[in-house]
Design a protein around this motif. Structure first.
Motif, mmCIF file in Angstrom:
data_model
loop_
_atom_site.group_PDB
_atom_site.id
_atom_site.type_symbol
_atom_site.label_atom_id
_atom_site.label_comp_id
_atom_site.label_asym_id
_atom_site.label_seq_id
_atom_site.Cartn_x
_atom_site.Cartn_y
_atom_site.Cartn_z
ATOM 1 N N TYR A 80 -30.301 -36.609 -25.937
ATOM 2 C CA TYR A 80 -30.548 -38.046 -26.118
ATOM 3 C C TYR A 80 -31.451 -38.299 -27.327
ATOM 4 N N GLU A 81 -32.521 -37.524 -27.444
ATOM 5 C CA GLU A 81 -33.484 -37.734 -28.536
ATOM 6 C C GLU A 81 -32.823 -37.587 -29.905
ATOM 7 N N ASN A 82 -31.967 -36.590 -30.054
ATOM 8 C CA ASN A 82 -31.396 -36.284 -31.372
ATOM 9 C C ASN A 82 -30.036 -36.931 -31.622
ATOM 10 N N HIS A 83 -29.343 -37.331 -30.537
ATOM 11 C CA HIS A 83 -27.986 -37.845 -30.714
ATOM 12 C C HIS A 83 -27.704 -39.142 -29.949
ATOM 13 N N GLY A 84 -28.612 -39.542 -29.072
ATOM 14 C CA GLY A 84 -28.339 -40.723 -28.262
ATOM 15 C C GLY A 84 -27.279 -40.482 -27.215
ATOM 16 N N ILE A 85 -27.143 -39.229 -26.757
ATOM 17 C CA ILE A 85 -26.157 -38.863 -25.730
ATOM 18 C C ILE A 85 -26.860 -38.781 -24.380
ATOM 19 N N THR A 86 -26.363 -39.509 -23.400
ATOM 20 C CA THR A 86 -26.924 -39.454 -22.049
ATOM 21 C C THR A 86 -26.118 -38.454 -21.231
ATOM 22 N N SER A 87 -26.808 -37.511 -20.593
ATOM 23 C CA SER A 87 -26.108 -36.403 -19.938
ATOM 24 C C SER A 87 -26.892 -35.910 -18.728
ATOM 25 N N TYR A 88 -26.248 -35.025 -17.954
ATOM 26 C CA TYR A 88 -26.911 -34.464 -16.770
ATOM 27 C C TYR A 88 -26.301 -33.096 -16.484
ATOM 28 N N ASN A 89 -27.171 -32.128 -16.147
ATOM 29 C CA ASN A 89 -26.728 -30.796 -15.740
ATOM 30 C C ASN A 89 -26.559 -30.780 -14.220
ATOM 31 N N TYR A 90 -25.329 -30.919 -13.751
ATOM 32 C CA TYR A 90 -25.059 -30.964 -12.301
ATOM 33 C C TYR A 90 -24.529 -29.602 -11.895
ATOM 34 N N CYS A 91 -25.421 -28.737 -11.438
ATOM 35 C CA CYS A 91 -25.054 -27.334 -11.224
ATOM 36 C C CYS A 91 -25.968 -26.701 -10.184
ATOM 37 N N ILE A 92 -25.574 -25.515 -9.723
ATOM 38 C CA ILE A 92 -26.420 -24.727 -8.840
ATOM 39 C C ILE A 92 -26.395 -23.277 -9.302
ATOM 40 N N ASN A 93 -27.406 -22.541 -8.939
ATOM 41 C CA ASN A 93 -27.439 -21.120 -9.281
ATOM 42 C C ASN A 93 -26.247 -20.400 -8.665
ATOM 43 N N ALA A 94 -25.624 -19.537 -9.467
ATOM 44 C CA ALA A 94 -24.485 -18.736 -8.997
ATOM 45 C C ALA A 94 -23.445 -19.613 -8.303
ATOM 46 N N MET A 95 -23.108 -20.720 -8.945
ATOM 47 C CA MET A 95 -22.175 -21.653 -8.303
ATOM 48 C C MET A 95 -20.796 -21.021 -8.146
ATOM 49 N N PRO A 96 -20.306 -20.904 -6.932
ATOM 50 C CA PRO A 96 -18.984 -20.317 -6.724
ATOM 51 C C PRO A 96 -17.893 -21.234 -7.281
ATOM 52 N N LEU A 97 -16.850 -20.646 -7.805
ATOM 53 C CA LEU A 97 -15.774 -21.447 -8.385
ATOM 54 C C LEU A 97 -15.177 -22.451 -7.400
ATOM 55 N N PRO A 98 -14.950 -22.087 -6.116
ATOM 56 C CA PRO A 98 -14.345 -23.054 -5.189
ATOM 57 C C PRO A 98 -15.177 -24.323 -4.992
ATOM 58 N N THR A 99 -16.473 -24.253 -5.272
ATOM 59 C CA THR A 99 -17.346 -25.399 -5.086
ATOM 60 C C THR A 99 -17.246 -26.380 -6.255
ATOM 61 N N THR A 100 -16.784 -25.895 -7.392
ATOM 62 C CA THR A 100 -16.796 -26.687 -8.621
ATOM 63 C C THR A 100 -16.035 -28.002 -8.469
#
Length: 371
Positions: free
Chosen positions: A69-89
């Motif tokens: 956001y600071e450098n590009h004005g892009i609003t984003s979010y990291n929606y993840c978990i540690n060792a996320m299993p593929l079926p959960t994606t």
């Protein structure tokens, strides 16, 4: 039984019930960075994000939303978990899209190496326990746990009673979320390890492109892959779907076994018509340094994450026309507080203290609970 006794017994029963409910509301906290990241996502202003990133732990460590956001004005979010299993994606993406309408979603594919039925059931708890009640949650529970959940899994005190040994920590987390209230996350899902990997003398670094083997997937893996790609097919008219592999160091007798899985999954992705980007092949473009920019072989530290964030933003703007130059006063405040915190992380990283920093640490250090 006399009326007075009935009243006394009823009062005791009501007291015990109230106590159980109170304790359950405290013991339910998982006391983890994953939990904070997922719970606080719901506090984001609806349809305010134009980029979302999904995957395992490398997503949370490698991309810094406030820097985007600071450098590009892009609003984003990291929606993840540690060792996320593929079926959960699939269910994580579906959950996010109930509240946000990003232009692009980036999916890191390292979850293919966590595609195991038993592991999926265990590891997905971090996600399913933070989901709001919805059809998507019901479908996720049915699919991930294959009907193995019992009535006990829906009674908080029974489900979380073992957390009594972490009661103090649970109370701290309960206070953390109470203080945040409806306020949104400052770090937007980012967390990191404060250290560097400097000595490679005992490791044989491999170019993953030199490993041309392919993994033969089992039925569970094939079903999980097809389910995710079918879902992505169903949403591709509404959102651009980009599959990727974030930067990693591949070494002999350590994590080289991942590459045949990645090769096979990447081929299927491309055969299905989706874009796939292996950012290992782009590392020289943004001067990523093994010795100073990684916290371990599979995660960037804050110095590497700043470089990768800048590169990924430019890449998505150039190749996918991602909207930039957003202007949001709340995000401006997030940047101000986050940058103070990043200076602390950088000093700790240079000292190689190997401390995990995430939202809870920011709130405690600066007494700031969201914006």
């Amino acid at each position: 039984m006399k009326k007075k006794q009935i009243i006394q017994i009823s009062s005791i029963f009501a007291f015990v019930l109230a106590l159980l409910l109170l304790v359950s509301n405290v013991l339910c906290y998982q006391c983890s960075a994953d939990e904070a990241r997922l719970k606080l996502f719901y506090n984001e202003e609806k349809n305010s994000l134009n980029l979302m990133l999904f995957g395992a732990s490398s997503v949370r460590t490698d991309f810094i939303p406030t820097k985007a956001y600071e450098n590009h004005g892009i609003t984003s979010y990291n929606y993840c978990i540690n060792a996320m299993p593929l079926p959960t994606t699939k269910y994580m993406i579906a959950e996010a899209l109930q509240y946000q309408s990003p232009e692009i979603i980036v999916i890191d594919i390292n979850g293919i190496t966590y595609c195991n039925k038993q592991f999926t059931e265990t590891q997905s708890v971090a996600f399913t326990e933070t989901m709001k009640h919805s059809t998507n949650r019901n479908e996720a529970l049915l699919d991930i746990y294959d009907g193995s959940r019992t009535w006990e899994d829906d009674i908080s005190f029974i489900k979380y009673h073992k957390n009594i040994i972490n009661l103090g920590q649970c109370i701290n987390y309960a206070s953390f979320y109470q203080n945040y209230g409806d306020n949104a996350s400052i770090l937007k899902g980012y967390s990191t390890y404060a250290t560097t990997v400097e000595d490679f003398t005992n490791f044989n670094i491999i170019n993953p492109n030199d490993i041309t083997d392919f993994q033969t997937f089992n039925d569970y893996e094939i079903e999980s892959i097809n389910s995710l790609l079918d879902y992505c097919d169903s949403i591709k008219n509404d959102v651009k779907v980009v599959f990727s592999r974030f930067p990693r160091i591949t070494t002999f007798n350590n994590n080289e076994w991942e590459i045949p899985y990645v090769n096979s999954f990447a081929k299927i992705i491309k055969d299905r018509g989706f874009d796939y980007i292996d950012f290992y092949n782009h590392m020289q473009d943004f001067d990523l340094n093994y010795s100073t920019d990684f916290s371990d072989f599979t995660h960037l530290n804050i110095f590497g994450a700043e470089k990768f964030t800048e590169y990924l933003c430019d890449y998505l703007k150039t190749n996918y026309n991602l909207t930039a130059n957003c202007n949001n006063s709340k995000w401006d405040t997030c940047v101000e507080y986050a940058n103070q915190f990043y200076e602390v992380i950088k000093k700790s990283t240079l000292k190689k203290e190997f401390i995990e920093f995430y939202e809870f640490d920011l709130a405690k250090k600066y007494n700031i609970f969201g914006v």
